[in-house]
Design a protein around this motif. Structure first.
Motif, PDB file in Angstrom:
ATOM      1  N   ASP A  91       0.830  -1.202   0.000  1.00 11.69           N
ATOM      2  CA  ASP A  91       0.000   0.000   0.000  1.00 11.69           C
ATOM      3  C   ASP A  91       0.869   1.258   0.000  1.00 11.69           C
ATOM      4  OD1 ASP A  91      -2.297  -1.471  -0.063  1.00 11.69           O
ATOM      5  OD2 ASP A  91      -2.831  -1.161   2.040  1.00 11.69           O
ATOM      6  N   ARG A  92       2.022   1.199   0.659  1.00  5.31           N
ATOM      7  CA  ARG A  92       2.923   2.351   0.682  1.00  5.31           C
ATOM      8  C   ARG A  92       3.573   2.567  -0.679  1.00  5.31           C
ATOM      9  NH1 ARG A  92       5.828   2.896   6.627  1.00  5.31           N
ATOM     10  NH2 ARG A  92       3.975   2.370   7.867  1.00  5.31           N
ATOM     11  N   VAL A  93       3.812   1.488  -1.384  1.00  4.00           N
ATOM     12  CA  VAL A  93       4.353   1.615  -2.741  1.00  4.00           C
ATOM     13  C   VAL A  93       3.340   2.335  -3.625  1.00  4.00           C
ATOM     14  CG1 VAL A  93       5.036   0.349  -4.819  1.00  4.00           C
ATOM     15  CG2 VAL A  93       5.844  -0.408  -2.579  1.00  4.00           C
ATOM     16  N   LEU A  94       2.092   1.918  -3.555  1.00  2.84           N
ATOM     17  CA  LEU A  94       1.047   2.564  -4.335  1.00  2.84           C
ATOM     18  C   LEU A  94       0.909   4.024  -3.943  1.00  2.84           C
ATOM     19  CD1 LEU A  94      -1.381   2.601  -6.263  1.00  2.84           C
ATOM     20  CD2 LEU A  94      -2.795   1.776  -4.361  1.00  2.84           C
ATOM     21  N   HIS A  95       0.949   4.305  -2.643  1.00  2.00           N
ATOM     22  CA  HIS A  95       0.791   5.678  -2.166  1.00  2.00           C
ATOM     23  C   HIS A  95       1.931   6.562  -2.670  1.00  2.00           C
ATOM     24  CE1 HIS A  95      -0.491   8.991   0.306  1.00  2.00           C
ATOM     25  NE2 HIS A  95       0.689   9.044   0.915  1.00  2.00           N
ATOM     26  N   ARG A  96       3.144   6.017  -2.673  1.00  2.00           N
ATOM     27  CA  ARG A  96       4.276   6.794  -3.161  1.00  2.00           C
ATOM     28  C   ARG A  96       4.120   7.094  -4.654  1.00  2.00           C
ATOM     29  NH1 ARG A  96       9.350   8.059  -1.269  1.00  2.00           N
ATOM     30  NH2 ARG A  96      10.433   9.336  -2.823  1.00  2.00           N
ATOM     31  N   ALA A  97       3.702   6.094  -5.413  1.00  2.00           N
ATOM     32  CA  ALA A  97       3.497   6.303  -6.850  1.00  2.00           C
ATOM     33  C   ALA A  97       2.424   7.360  -7.096  1.00  2.00           C
ATOM     34  CB  ALA A  97       3.111   4.986  -7.515  1.00  2.00           C
ATOM     35  N   ALA A  98       1.368   7.322  -6.313  1.00  2.85           N
ATOM     36  CA  ALA A  98       0.296   8.301  -6.457  1.00  2.85           C
ATOM     37  C   ALA A  98       0.776   9.697  -6.084  1.00  2.85           C
ATOM     38  CB  ALA A  98      -0.891   7.901  -5.583  1.00  2.85           C
ATOM     39  N   THR A  99       1.552   9.783  -5.018  1.00  6.75           N
ATOM     40  CA  THR A  99       2.082  11.072  -4.584  1.00  6.75           C
ATOM     41  C   THR A  99       3.018  11.658  -5.635  1.00  6.75           C
ATOM     42  OG1 THR A  99       1.919  10.446  -2.249  1.00  6.75           O
ATOM     43  CG2 THR A  99       3.403  12.265  -2.793  1.00  6.75           C
ATOM     44  N   ASP A 100       3.870  10.806  -6.192  1.00  2.00           N
ATOM     45  CA  ASP A 100       4.789  11.258  -7.239  1.00  2.00           C
ATOM     46  C   ASP A 100       4.027  11.815  -8.439  1.00  2.00           C
ATOM     47  OD1 ASP A 100       6.944  10.518  -5.709  1.00  2.00           O
ATOM     48  OD2 ASP A 100       7.368   8.665  -6.815  1.00  2.00           O
ATOM     49  N   ALA A 101       2.837  11.274  -8.676  1.00  2.00           N
ATOM     50  CA  ALA A 101       2.031  11.703  -9.817  1.00  2.00           C
ATOM     51  C   ALA A 101       1.128  12.883  -9.474  1.00  2.00           C
ATOM     52  CB  ALA A 101       1.178  10.533 -10.325  1.00  2.00           C
ATOM     53  N   GLY A 102       1.247  13.383  -8.244  1.00  2.00           N
ATOM     54  CA  GLY A 102       0.427  14.510  -7.825  1.00  2.00           C
ATOM     55  C   GLY A 102      -0.995  14.133  -7.472  1.00  2.00           C
ATOM     56  N   VAL A 103      -1.213  12.872  -7.199  1.00  2.00           N
ATOM     57  CA  VAL A 103      -2.550  12.378  -6.876  1.00  2.00           C
ATOM     58  C   VAL A 103      -2.810  12.491  -5.379  1.00  2.00           C
ATOM     59  CG1 VAL A 103      -3.969  10.295  -6.706  1.00  2.00           C
ATOM     60  CG2 VAL A 103      -2.735  10.800  -8.816  1.00  2.00           C
ATOM     61  N   SER A 104      -3.977  12.963  -5.039  1.00  2.00           N
ATOM     62  CA  SER A 104      -4.404  13.004  -3.639  1.00  2.00           C
ATOM     63  C   SER A 104      -5.850  12.540  -3.565  1.00  2.00           C
ATOM     64  CB  SER A 104      -4.272  14.416  -3.063  1.00  2.00           C
ATOM     65  OG  SER A 104      -5.096  15.333  -3.774  1.00  2.00           O
ATOM     66  N   VAL A 105      -6.244  12.100  -2.392  1.00  2.00           N
ATOM     67  CA  VAL A 105      -7.603  11.597  -2.184  1.00  2.00           C
ATOM     68  C   VAL A 105      -8.262  12.406  -1.083  1.00  2.00           C
ATOM     69  CG1 VAL A 105      -9.003   9.598  -1.543  1.00  2.00           C
ATOM     70  CG2 VAL A 105      -6.926   9.279  -2.903  1.00  2.00           C
ATOM     71  N   SER A 106      -9.426  12.925  -1.354  1.00  2.00           N
ATOM     72  CA  SER A 106     -10.140  13.754  -0.384  1.00  2.00           C
ATOM     73  C   SER A 106     -11.043  12.900   0.507  1.00  2.00           C
ATOM     74  CB  SER A 106     -10.988  14.805  -1.105  1.00  2.00           C
ATOM     75  OG  SER A 106     -12.063  14.193  -1.803  1.00  2.00           O
ATOM     76  N   ARG A 107     -11.401  13.466   1.632  1.00  2.00           N
ATOM     77  CA  ARG A 107     -12.321  12.777   2.533  1.00  2.00           C
ATOM     78  C   ARG A 107     -13.672  12.553   1.857  1.00  2.00           C
ATOM     79  NH1 ARG A 107     -12.460  11.810   7.840  1.00  2.00           N
ATOM     80  NH2 ARG A 107     -10.526  12.996   8.116  1.00  2.00           N
ATOM     81  N   LYS A 108     -14.084  13.517   1.040  1.00  2.00           N
ATOM     82  CA  LYS A 108     -15.360  13.396   0.347  1.00  2.00           C
ATOM     83  C   LYS A 108     -15.355  12.204  -0.596  1.00  2.00           C
ATOM     84  CE  LYS A 108     -18.546  15.879  -2.708  1.00  2.00           C
ATOM     85  NZ  LYS A 108     -18.806  17.130  -3.469  1.00  2.00           N
ATOM     86  N   GLU A 109     -14.241  12.009  -1.286  1.00  2.00           N
ATOM     87  CA  GLU A 109     -14.138  10.875  -2.213  1.00  2.00           C
ATOM     88  C   GLU A 109     -14.233   9.552  -1.469  1.00  2.00           C
ATOM     89  OE1 GLU A 109     -11.368  12.483  -5.881  1.00  2.00           O
ATOM     90  OE2 GLU A 109     -10.415  12.127  -3.933  1.00  2.00           O
ATOM     91  N   MET A 110     -13.585   9.470  -0.312  1.00  2.00           N
ATOM     92  CA  MET A 110     -13.658   8.241   0.479  1.00  2.00           C
ATOM     93  C   MET A 110     -15.072   8.008   0.982  1.00  2.00           C
ATOM     94  SD  MET A 110     -10.045   8.131   2.584  1.00  2.00           S
ATOM     95  CE  MET A 110     -10.155   9.784   3.260  1.00  2.00           C
ATOM     96  N   GLN A 111     -15.737   9.088   1.403  1.00  2.00           N
ATOM     97  CA  GLN A 111     -17.103   8.967   1.907  1.00  2.00           C
ATOM     98  C   GLN A 111     -18.047   8.510   0.804  1.00  2.00           C
ATOM     99  OE1 GLN A 111     -17.663  12.945   3.427  1.00  2.00           O
ATOM    100  NE2 GLN A 111     -17.003  12.392   5.497  1.00  2.00           N
ATOM    101  N   GLU A 112     -17.840   9.042  -0.398  1.00  2.00           N
ATOM    102  CA  GLU A 112     -18.702   8.670  -1.517  1.00  2.00           C
ATOM    103  C   GLU A 112     -18.498   7.211  -1.906  1.00  2.00           C
ATOM    104  OE1 GLU A 112     -17.729  11.489  -4.535  1.00  2.00           O
ATOM    105  OE2 GLU A 112     -19.155  12.997  -3.792  1.00  2.00           O
ATOM    106  N   MET A 113     -17.235   6.769  -1.920  1.00  2.00           N
ATOM    107  CA  MET A 113     -16.979   5.370  -2.256  1.00  2.00           C
ATOM    108  C   MET A 113     -17.577   4.450  -1.196  1.00  2.00           C
ATOM    109  SD  MET A 113     -13.456   3.243  -3.000  1.00  2.00           S
ATOM    110  CE  MET A 113     -13.570   3.353  -4.791  1.00  2.00           C
TER     111      MET A 113
END
Length: 227
Positions: A91-113
């Motif tokens: 999961d940390r590998v995925l998170h690092r890749a997402a961070t490198d790509a400028g990807v972030s996840v909002s609380r609203k997105e988690m709530q909606e999912m």
């Protein structure tokens, strides 16, 4: 339906990435003393790992009726300690890749999912039970688990790739591979080795996390259809 399609997209793209990665291996011969693993210079201590395992076992006990059912749940989740550690690292590998790509996840997105999945499962409790039984995710970690699902989907979107094509798979692989190198993963040998096979099977990694477990099964199904 939109949520279901988005979820399937995330699962498919992650299958492509894992199938393309030749190896994400531990760079050191031993983890730092007292650590189960060191990822990006940050220790995952043995006590932290044991705490996560205890959360799952307690949740399993709370969710079962009697010792017999609990024993069955334990039997189905054999190797929990190793699997839990490998999931934490992956999961940390995925998170690092997402961070490198400028990807972030909002609380609203988690709530909606979560709201969408709860509707499909028939309620919050049912969703928590399903995640516990299928992925060994304790209820208190469900939101965190959903974040990784969204990260996988948004990472592919940010890369602008179609992960059902060889080119798209290669692009997603490159992001995860680079993240793994940057993190310089050092896994304590007592918990196994770190790696992902060319065939897309988790193999030595033994991770059991939703965004990886489901897509690995889908990849196997696709291979059978084309055999």
């Amino acid at each position: 339906m939109h949520r279901r399609n988005s979820r399937r997209t995330a699962l498919v793209l992650t299958t492509a990435a894992i199938a393309a990665i030749p190896a994400l291996t531990a760079c050191g011969s031993e983890a730092h003393p007292g650590a189960a693993a060191v990822v990006g210079g940050q220790r995952i201590t043995v006590s932290q790992l044991e705490s996560r395992v205890s959360e799952v076992r307690q949740a399993q006990q709370d969710a079962t009726d009697g010792s017999a059912q609990y024993e069955q749940a334990v039997a189905k989740s054999g190797g929990l300690t190793r699997n839990t550690l490998h999931t934490m690292v992956l999961d940390r590998v995925l998170h690092r890749a997402a961070t490198d790509a400028g990807v972030s996840v909002s609380r609203k997105e988690m709530q909606e999912m979560r709201a969408g999945l709860e509707q499909q499962a028939g309620g919050s409790k049912q969703l928590e039970t399903a995640w516990l039984q299928q992925y060994n995710v304790a209820p208190k970690r469900l939101t965190e688990s959903l974040r990784t699902e969204i990260e996988a989907q948004k990472l592919a979107s940010s890369l602008g790739v179609d992960t059902q094509t060889p080119t798209g798979q290669a692009a997603f692989w490159k992001a995860l591979s680079q993240a793994s190198k940057e993190l310089n993963i050092d896994l304590n040998p007592r918990y196994g080795s770190w790696g992902v096979t060319k065939s897309g099977t988790v193999g030595r990694v033994d991770a059991k996390t939703p965004w990886l477990t489901q897509v690995t099964q889908q990849a196997s199904a696709d291979q059978q259809q084309t055999a």
